[in-house]
Design a protein around this motif. Structure first.
Motif, PDB file in Angstrom:
ATOM      1  N   VAL A   1      36.045 -10.992  -8.546  1.00  0.00           N
ATOM      2  CA  VAL A   1      36.767 -10.127  -9.486  1.00  0.00           C
ATOM      3  C   VAL A   1      36.412 -10.591 -10.899  1.00  0.00           C
ATOM      4  N   ALA A   2      35.816  -9.700 -11.687  1.00  0.00           N
ATOM      5  CA  ALA A   2      35.419 -10.078 -13.042  1.00  0.00           C
ATOM      6  C   ALA A   2      36.380  -9.471 -14.048  1.00  0.00           C
ATOM      7  N   ALA A   3      37.084 -10.331 -14.787  1.00  0.00           N
ATOM      8  CA  ALA A   3      38.052  -9.867 -15.796  1.00  0.00           C
ATOM      9  C   ALA A   3      37.960 -10.786 -17.007  1.00  0.00           C
ATOM     10  N   ILE A   4      36.811 -10.745 -17.677  1.00  0.00           N
ATOM     11  CA  ILE A   4      36.587 -11.663 -18.800  1.00  0.00           C
ATOM     12  C   ILE A   4      36.378 -10.952 -20.139  1.00  0.00           C
ATOM     13  N   GLY A   5      36.063  -9.666 -20.090  1.00  0.00           N
ATOM     14  CA  GLY A   5      35.837  -8.949 -21.341  1.00  0.00           C
ATOM     15  C   GLY A   5      34.532  -9.335 -22.018  1.00  0.00           C
TER      16      GLY A   5
ATOM     17  N   GLU B   1      57.553  -9.191  -2.757  1.00  0.00           N
ATOM     18  CA  GLU B   1      57.046  -7.834  -2.998  1.00  0.00           C
ATOM     19  C   GLU B   1      58.017  -6.926  -3.739  1.00  0.00           C
ATOM     20  N   SER B   2      59.253  -7.401  -4.001  1.00  0.00           N
ATOM     21  CA  SER B   2      60.162  -6.571  -4.789  1.00  0.00           C
ATOM     22  C   SER B   2      59.837  -6.692  -6.289  1.00  0.00           C
ATOM     23  N   GLY B   3      58.910  -7.592  -6.637  1.00  0.00           N
ATOM     24  CA  GLY B   3      58.505  -7.727  -8.044  1.00  0.00           C
ATOM     25  C   GLY B   3      57.378  -6.745  -8.350  1.00  0.00           C
ATOM     26  N   PHE B   4      57.245  -6.378  -9.622  1.00  0.00           N
ATOM     27  CA  PHE B   4      56.196  -5.430 -10.014  1.00  0.00           C
ATOM     28  C   PHE B   4      55.060  -6.170 -10.717  1.00  0.00           C
ATOM     29  N   PRO B   5      53.888  -6.275 -10.078  1.00  0.00           N
ATOM     30  CA  PRO B   5      52.744  -6.879 -10.775  1.00  0.00           C
ATOM     31  C   PRO B   5      52.261  -5.931 -11.871  1.00  0.00           C
ATOM     32  N   PRO B   6      51.487  -6.423 -12.838  1.00  0.00           N
ATOM     33  CA  PRO B   6      50.904  -5.494 -13.805  1.00  0.00           C
ATOM     34  C   PRO B   6      50.009  -4.496 -13.067  1.00  0.00           C
ATOM     35  N   ALA B   7      49.818  -3.316 -13.681  1.00  0.00           N
ATOM     36  CA  ALA B   7      49.123  -2.220 -12.979  1.00  0.00           C
ATOM     37  C   ALA B   7      47.673  -2.557 -12.596  1.00  0.00           C
ATOM     38  N   THR B   8      46.946  -3.240 -13.464  1.00  0.00           N
ATOM     39  CA  THR B   8      45.522  -3.454 -13.173  1.00  0.00           C
ATOM     40  C   THR B   8      45.289  -4.373 -11.967  1.00  0.00           C
ATOM     41  N   PRO B   9      45.935  -5.543 -11.900  1.00  0.00           N
ATOM     42  CA  PRO B   9      45.751  -6.370 -10.696  1.00  0.00           C
ATOM     43  C   PRO B   9      46.140  -5.643  -9.409  1.00  0.00           C
ATOM     44  N   LYS B  10      47.231  -4.851  -9.501  1.00  0.00           N
ATOM     45  CA  LYS B  10      47.654  -4.101  -8.310  1.00  0.00           C
ATOM     46  C   LYS B  10      46.594  -3.038  -7.975  1.00  0.00           C
ATOM     47  N   ALA B  11      45.972  -2.461  -9.008  1.00  0.00           N
ATOM     48  CA  ALA B  11      44.911  -1.465  -8.773  1.00  0.00           C
ATOM     49  C   ALA B  11      43.722  -2.108  -8.055  1.00  0.00           C
TER      50      ALA B  11
ATOM     51  N   LEU C   1      48.014 -12.211  -6.080  1.00  0.00           N
ATOM     52  CA  LEU C   1      48.042 -11.119  -5.087  1.00  0.00           C
ATOM     53  C   LEU C   1      46.996 -11.362  -3.997  1.00  0.00           C
ATOM     54  N   LEU C   2      45.844 -11.901  -4.383  1.00  0.00           N
ATOM     55  CA  LEU C   2      44.802 -12.215  -3.384  1.00  0.00           C
ATOM     56  C   LEU C   2      45.261 -13.355  -2.474  1.00  0.00           C
ATOM     57  N   LEU C   3      45.929 -14.323  -3.093  1.00  0.00           N
ATOM     58  CA  LEU C   3      46.452 -15.462  -2.329  1.00  0.00           C
ATOM     59  C   LEU C   3      47.482 -14.995  -1.301  1.00  0.00           C
ATOM     60  N   LYS C   4      48.327 -14.065  -1.723  1.00  0.00           N
ATOM     61  CA  LYS C   4      49.355 -13.514  -0.821  1.00  0.00           C
ATOM     62  C   LYS C   4      48.704 -12.867   0.411  1.00  0.00           C
ATOM     63  N   GLU C   5      47.505 -12.314   0.212  1.00  0.00           N
ATOM     64  CA  GLU C   5      46.774 -11.688   1.327  1.00  0.00           C
ATOM     65  C   GLU C   5      45.876 -12.705   2.031  1.00  0.00           C
ATOM     66  N   ASN C   6      46.146 -13.982   1.808  1.00  0.00           N
ATOM     67  CA  ASN C   6      45.461 -15.081   2.508  1.00  0.00           C
ATOM     68  C   ASN C   6      43.999 -15.289   2.144  1.00  0.00           C
ATOM     69  N   ALA C   7      43.626 -14.888   0.930  1.00  0.00           N
ATOM     70  CA  ALA C   7      42.297 -15.286   0.451  1.00  0.00           C
ATOM     71  C   ALA C   7      42.380 -16.736  -0.015  1.00  0.00           C
TER      72      ALA C   7
ATOM     73  N   ARG D   1      41.684 -15.760 -16.578  1.00  0.00           N
ATOM     74  CA  ARG D   1      43.000 -16.309 -16.206  1.00  0.00           C
ATOM     75  C   ARG D   1      44.113 -15.763 -17.091  1.00  0.00           C
ATOM     76  N   SER D   2      43.941 -14.509 -17.573  1.00  0.00           N
ATOM     77  CA  SER D   2      45.000 -13.955 -18.431  1.00  0.00           C
ATOM     78  C   SER D   2      46.219 -13.582 -17.597  1.00  0.00           C
ATOM     79  N   MET D   3      47.343 -13.397 -18.299  1.00  0.00           N
ATOM     80  CA  MET D   3      48.587 -12.992 -17.622  1.00  0.00           C
ATOM     81  C   MET D   3      48.531 -11.520 -17.215  1.00  0.00           C
ATOM     82  N   VAL D   4      47.622 -10.764 -17.816  1.00  0.00           N
ATOM     83  CA  VAL D   4      47.538  -9.321 -17.536  1.00  0.00           C
ATOM     84  C   VAL D   4      46.688  -9.053 -16.299  1.00  0.00           C
ATOM     85  N   VAL D   5      45.621  -9.846 -16.132  1.00  0.00           N
ATOM     86  CA  VAL D   5      44.721  -9.586 -15.005  1.00  0.00           C
ATOM     87  C   VAL D   5      44.476 -10.839 -14.158  1.00  0.00           C
ATOM     88  N   GLY D   6      43.798 -11.840 -14.722  1.00  0.00           N
ATOM     89  CA  GLY D   6      43.298 -12.961 -13.922  1.00  0.00           C
ATOM     90  C   GLY D   6      44.345 -13.655 -13.063  1.00  0.00           C
ATOM     91  N   LYS D   7      45.444 -14.114 -13.696  1.00  0.00           N
ATOM     92  CA  LYS D   7      46.447 -14.867 -12.921  1.00  0.00           C
ATOM     93  C   LYS D   7      47.140 -13.985 -11.882  1.00  0.00           C
TER      94      LYS D   7
END
Ligand code: NAP
Length: 288
Positions: free
Chosen positions: A206-210, A134-144, A177-183, A166-172
């Motif tokens: 979560v839909a992030a396909i554009g 958790e000391s790492g900073f995820p991109p803003a959108t996934p964290k949002a 983050l969902l996995l960390k919360e045990n999804a 599966r982009s580096m900005v959102v999907g991955k």
């Protein structure tokens, strides 16, 4: 009938917390500061920058914008970045991407100080997000996305989350983050077969396909929570998400809208990261 869950209450609640936290830091003569580095005047960068400046001001965070010429050389860009890395008054750095072609992101991502990299450019932060550190900073959108789920008390533990994209900005990152919360997480992409069948097993989708309104009711499980990250333009020139909201409302339990959904939470996440960076940098100084 599902309900629409908006981003504004989420952003307001984060902002309220940050105002208190920044006030406390100021009593110790610590002033959190974000440095924005923008190359050129891309309209979408400028729009995001305006929103970010407003949010930082609300939270009491200082900001400075460095605008660099579109034809800046890699050497000069790196010189500027190193200056900001070493500036003790700066705690967070946001670099608008993509950068112009002559600036190699593969090189520059190793130069930004990881402890100030509040938007997950540095590979160190990418690794930390993957590790669940958790000391790492995820991109803003996934964290949002995660802040939205948390604010609306959506249970993630043990749920099946399907992420479209599966982009580096959102999907991955959102998948990590969902996995960390045990999804239990399934990641889908353009080569995934039987997309509606897989998506319709999701408790959280979560839909992030554009792809404007591609996700219709055939993708939705009864009572699923649907988070629409997409930002597209529909056939009438209006902004819309990846989800055909009207079509899915009867089946889903909750859907984030576009606009006024997770997109409205991103600048408050950025502010939260600046304050976190500031706290961690101060703590590291005290340990020396
Ligand atoms: P991206 O880099 O273009 O990635 C899109 C992803 O969706 C890729 O993984 C792609 O698969 C997958 N995909 C594309 N078409 C598909 C299809 N028909 N079926 C299944 N998967 C498909 O986009 P991004 O940067 O992740 O952004 C995604 C959306 O979110 C965009 O609309 C963007 O504007 C929006 N966005 C919103 C925010 C915000 O703050 N709300 C922030 C960032 C992005 P492949 O990997 O196989 O190509």
């Amino acid at each position: 009938m599902g309900i629409i869950i908006k981003g504004k209450p989420v952003a307001d609640s984060i902002t309220e917390e940050l105002i208190k936290e920044v006030d406390t830091l100021k009593t110790k003569n610590i002033y959190p500061k974000l440095q924005i580095i923008r190359v050129g005047q891309n309209e979408s960068d400028l729009a995001y920058e305006r929103g970010a400046l407003k949010r930082m001001e609300k939270c009491g965070i200082l900001t400075e914008v460095t605008e660099l010429p579109l034809d800046i050389t890699q050497e000069n860009f790196i010189k500027q970045l190193k200056k900001v890395n070493e500036d003790n008054t700066v705690h967070g750095i946001l670099i608008f991407r993509p950068l112009p072609k002559q600036l190699e992101e593969e090189v520059i991502k190793h130069v930004i100080a990881p402890e100030k990299d509040v938007d997950c450019f540095s590979p160190i932060n990418v690794a930390k997000v993957t590790e669940g550190d958790e000391s790492g900073f995820p991109p803003a959108t996934p964290k949002a996305v995660m802040e939205t789920l948390k604010y609306y008390n959506i249970d993630i533990n043990g749920k099946h989350a399907v992420v479209l994209g599966r982009s580096m900005v959102v999907g991955k990152p959102v998948s990590m983050l969902l996995l960390k919360e045990n999804a239990t997480v399934t990641i889908c992409h353009s080569r995934t077969k039987s997309l509606p069948e897989i998506a319709s097993t999701a408790d959280i989708l979560v839909a992030a396909i554009g792809r404007a309104k591609m996700v219709n009711s055939s993708y939705i499980k009864e009572d699923a929570v649907v988070i629409d990250v997409g930002i597209n333009v529909d056939e009438n020139g209006k902004m819309c998400g990846d989800v055909d909201t009207e079509n899915c409302m009867d089946i889903a339990s909750m859907i984030t809208p576009v606009p006024r959904g997770v997109g409205s939470v991103t600048t408050s996440v950025l502010a939260k990261h600046v304050v976190q960076a500031c706290r961690e940098i101060q703590n590291a100084k005290l340990m020396k």
